[in-house]
Design a protein around this motif. Sequence first.
Motif: not given
Length: 138
Positions: A23, A61, A64-65
């Motif tokens: 991912k 998400e 990920r940030e």
Amino acid sequence: MNISDVAKKTGLTSKAIRFYEEKGVVTPPSRSDNGYRHYAAHHIDELNLLRQARQVGFTLEECRELVTLFNDPARHSADVKARTLQKADEIAAHIEELHAMRARLLELAEACPGDDSAECPIINHLAGCCHQADGKRG
């Protein structure tokens, strides 16, 4: 380190580690000539951050940030704090929704006699109808 070593050090499964790599949430590890993944200490740090961020409710998400910010030496702690406070607000709103759901369930349970009859106010309410005495829906 190989993937099983990383799994032991992070508390994640090998499958979860590969998923996060696929991912693009964590930095891809280098590969040896035979294709095996080779992990460095920074991978452990990223995966620990990721595991703990998931435990407190951050989405994939958002993780990920956070990993991107973790790897950015020019990051500002204000950015991380803002994301954290936003997540805390989202969780507080969700808790309020859950309290309202629980209260409604208790109201439904209170309306039900809970006996051997087929008539059930809970089912009737959830179905959005009420059953008439002749068995037809009303």
